[in-house]
Design an enzyme around this catalytic site. Structure first.
Site, PDB file in Angstrom:
ATOM      1  N   HIS A   1       0.820  -1.216   0.000  1.00 39.73           N
ATOM      2  CA  HIS A   1       0.000   0.000   0.000  1.00 39.73           C
ATOM      3  C   HIS A   1       0.857   1.272   0.000  1.00 39.73           C
ATOM      4  CE1 HIS A   1      -3.756  -2.306   1.635  1.00 39.73           C
ATOM      5  NE2 HIS A   1      -3.509  -2.530   0.365  1.00 39.73           N
TER       6      HIS A   1
ATOM      7  N   ASP B   1      -0.191   1.653  -9.640  1.00 38.34           N
ATOM      8  CA  ASP B   1      -1.556   1.142  -9.425  1.00 38.34           C
ATOM      9  C   ASP B   1      -2.438   2.373  -9.327  1.00 38.34           C
ATOM     10  OD1 ASP B   1      -3.956   0.078  -8.525  1.00 38.34           O
ATOM     11  OD2 ASP B   1      -3.026  -1.241  -7.033  1.00 38.34           O
TER      12      ASP B   1
ATOM     13  N   ASP C   1      -9.359   0.396 -11.948  1.00 38.57           N
ATOM     14  CA  ASP C   1      -8.313  -0.040 -11.016  1.00 38.57           C
ATOM     15  C   ASP C   1      -7.300  -0.851 -11.819  1.00 38.57           C
ATOM     16  OD1 ASP C   1      -6.801  -0.922  -8.905  1.00 38.57           O
ATOM     17  OD2 ASP C   1      -8.378  -2.158  -7.994  1.00 38.57           O
TER      18      ASP C   1
ATOM     19  N   HIS D   1     -13.203  -1.294  -4.255  1.00 33.47           N
ATOM     20  CA  HIS D   1     -13.510  -2.641  -3.730  1.00 33.47           C
ATOM     21  C   HIS D   1     -15.023  -2.638  -3.589  1.00 33.47           C
ATOM     22  CE1 HIS D   1      -9.255  -3.617  -2.021  1.00 33.47           C
ATOM     23  NE2 HIS D   1      -9.232  -3.207  -3.261  1.00 33.47           N
TER      24      HIS D   1
ATOM     25  N   GLU E   1      -5.479  -9.392 -10.621  1.00 32.81           N
ATOM     26  CA  GLU E   1      -4.279  -8.656 -10.253  1.00 32.81           C
ATOM     27  C   GLU E   1      -3.238  -9.487  -9.508  1.00 32.81           C
ATOM     28  OE1 GLU E   1      -4.922  -5.791  -7.005  1.00 32.81           O
ATOM     29  OE2 GLU E   1      -7.067  -6.069  -7.301  1.00 32.81           O
TER      30      GLU E   1
ATOM     31  N   TYR F   1       6.377 -10.191  -5.097  1.00 37.51           N
ATOM     32  CA  TYR F   1       7.095  -9.162  -4.324  1.00 37.51           C
ATOM     33  C   TYR F   1       8.233  -9.864  -3.595  1.00 37.51           C
ATOM     34  CZ  TYR F   1       2.432  -7.467  -5.291  1.00 37.51           C
ATOM     35  OH  TYR F   1       1.256  -7.163  -5.940  1.00 37.51           O
TER      36      TYR F   1
ATOM     37  N   ARG G   1       3.178  -6.185 -10.195  1.00 32.47           N
ATOM     38  CA  ARG G   1       1.759  -6.552 -10.218  1.00 32.47           C
ATOM     39  C   ARG G   1       1.212  -6.143 -11.579  1.00 32.47           C
ATOM     40  NH1 ARG G   1       0.405  -4.570  -5.811  1.00 32.47           N
ATOM     41  NH2 ARG G   1      -0.470  -2.533  -6.312  1.00 32.47           N
TER      42      ARG G   1
ATOM     43  N   GLU H   1      -2.604  -5.657 -13.249  1.00 32.68           N
ATOM     44  CA  GLU H   1      -4.015  -5.632 -12.845  1.00 32.68           C
ATOM     45  C   GLU H   1      -4.876  -5.087 -13.972  1.00 32.68           C
ATOM     46  OE1 GLU H   1      -4.887  -3.031  -9.498  1.00 32.68           O
ATOM     47  OE2 GLU H   1      -6.805  -4.051  -9.168  1.00 32.68           O
TER      48      GLU H   1
HETATM   49  N1  GLY Z   1      -5.926  -0.357  -6.007  1.00 30.07           N
HETATM   50  C1  GLY Z   1      -6.487  -1.190  -5.012  1.00 30.07           C
HETATM   51  C2  GLY Z   1      -6.447  -2.586  -5.386  1.00 30.07           C
HETATM   52  O1  GLY Z   1      -5.768  -2.954  -6.316  1.00 30.07           O
HETATM   53  O2  GLY Z   1      -7.145  -3.392  -4.839  1.00 30.07           O
HETATM   54 MN    MN Z   2      -7.506  -3.913  -7.310  1.00 27.76          MN
HETATM   55 MN    MN Z   3      -5.189  -1.655  -7.893  1.00 34.22          MN
END
Ligand code: GLY
Ligand code: MN
Ligand code: MN
Length: 444
Positions: A240, A257, A268, A362, A389, A393, A410, A412
């Site tokens: 985060h 992200d 997202d 979310h 996603e 890491y 990542r 996504e």
């Molecule tokens: N950006 C928030 C997530 O990927 O869940």
């Molecule tokens: Mn997400």
């Molecule tokens: Mn995300």
């Protein structure tokens, strides 16, 4: 009928005849002194109303033997003096006409009108136990109605959790939502492309973030859907991370992200790319592993597939890769099944593979079939939107090959489940090694 009115009608049709639903919007929140955080309406309220002013409450009264269903808005009254400072208000009459409510009242009349509306209603629907303000208001309104019992008026005897019903509606996106989410994803994908193209070694993370924000706003998106992550090098291993204030160095990967919010709907998207335009060999190896995991997860998405299949597919590919590349000790784990049973992959992949996406990043909606025995992961249906996603890491640790240390990746995308399979809404952001290197002018 607007999409908002159609959603109200669908909710009203599910309610007990004569029952009343109450849906307040979100409060304004002070940031400091005379300055508020940018106002964001409540997603449930917006879903049913399309109305974006604060201090508003939507009340839906279901049809009963003697009365048609009603949608009633409570909102701020017109106020020429306040409108000079804060901007125009629709006012009840304006809002009723513009948004198609059956009736509208000034918010100051809420308590009086709720006593009337809840009188003889058999049941109330609201967000049970979410807001102490609403819980307290409900208590006051119910007490007011009960005071009328000597004249034969009854108060609701049943309370239903409105959010559980709305969550099930929200998890399937209607046509208007699908179109908006496609546009939000396309703007966000273009923003990733812009940021990727603009990146040079030595740039600060916030300079790259500025490219994203520029592209969001110039396309009419109101805001980022969540705080963007722009993480250079080892910062990508902080899930985060969002201080976005470090300087990139030649040889770093950048993990972005970020997604915009367009007319209340979120995108997202995550992309990871080399700041100098060329993946190093270890970066490319790990990148292609994550990409293969994402492709495996995407391949299972169709109506009838089980939500958890996506995660299971991604984890199998990642776990096999971790064994093949020596991130996990093949002497210790005899097979992928062994890795998964021991959860050893969680050293490098510790989050889920996706979530619902919609008005909230979310988004609302159950992930399990709550009616079925054992509450298994639910089946996908056309109209659902999920993120996919996977990531990896690699923090320094004994036994972990040093060439992979500090690499965080990542990938996504935002995916609409369709009748025949799925559509990736965020395809416009480059994703393969070749596409990324080409976008940066470094590749073949
Ligand atoms: N950006 C928030 C997530 O990927 O869940
Ligand atoms: Mn997400
Ligand atoms: Mn995300």
């Amino acid at each position: 009928m607007t999409h908002f009115a159609a959603r109200r009608a669908r909710l009203l049709a599910q309610m007990t005849p004569g029952a009343v639903a109450i849906v307040p919007t979100a409060p304004e929140v002070a940031r400091n002194s005379d300055s508020d955080y940018p106002y964001r309406h409540d997603s449930y309220f917006y879903y049913l109303s399309g109305f974006t002013e604060p201090d508003s409450v939507l009340v839906l009264a279901a049809a009963s033997a003697g009365a048609a269903a009603q949608s009633i808005l409570f909102c701020r009254p017109k106020n020429p003096e306040r409108e000079i400072w804060d901007g125009i208000r629709h006012g009840p009459d304006g809002a009723r006409a513009a948004f198609g409510f059956d009736a509208a009242f000034p918010i100051e009349e809420l308590d009086t009108e709720m006593t009337r509306l809840l009188s003889n209603a058999p049941a109330a629907y609201y967000a049970l136990g979410h807001s102490s303000t609403l819980d307290l208001q409900m208590k006051t309104w119910l007490q007011n109605v009960r005071r009328l019992s000597r004249s034969g008026i009854s108060a609701p005897v049943v309370a239903h959790d409105l959010l559980a019903m709305l969550d099930e509606m929200r998890v399937i996106k209607d046509e208007a939502e699908q179109a908006l989410m496609q546009r939000a994803a396309t703007i966000s994908a273009q923003a990733h492309l812009r940021a990727i193209r603009a990146s040079r070694p030595g740039m600060y993370e916030y300079e790259i973030e500025a490219e994203l924000l520029h592209e969001f706003r110039r396309n009419g998106a109101q805001a980022p859907a969540y705080t963007p992550i722009v993480a250079a090098g080892a910062n990508a291993c902080i899930l985060h991370y969002n201080s976005n204030n470090a300087q990139s160095r030649n040889g770093d990967l950048i993990l972005i992200d970020a997604g915009c919010e367009l007319d209340s709907y979120a995108a997202d998207i995550t992309r990871t790319y080399p700041v100098n335009g060329r993946f190093s060999a270890p970066q490319k190896t790990l990148y292609e592993l994550v990409l293969a995991a994402q492709e495996a997860a995407l391949a299972v998405i169709r109506p009838g597939a089980i939500y958890s299949d996506m995660h299971d597919a991604a984890v199998r590919v990642l776990a096999q890769g971790m064994l093949d590349l020596g991130l996990l000790d093949a002497k210790k784990y005899s097979s992928v099944d062994d890795v998964i049973a021991e959860r050893a992959h969680q050293q490098f992949y510790m989050h889920g593979t996706g979530h619902w996406l919609g008005l909230d990043v979310h988004d609302a909606g159950a992930y399990r079939d709550l009616q079925a025995e054992g509450k298994p992961s639910r089946a996908l249906q056309a109209g659902m939107v999920v993120t996919v996603e996977p990531g990896i890491y690699v923090r320094p640790a004994p036994g972990v090959p040093e060439r992979y240390w500090h690499i965080g990746i990542r990938i996504e995308d935002d995916v609409l489940v369709t009748a025949s399979g799925h559509t990736v809404l965020s395809n416009a952001a480059p994703k393969t090694v070749a596409d990324i290197e080409r976008a940066m002018g470094g590749g073949a």
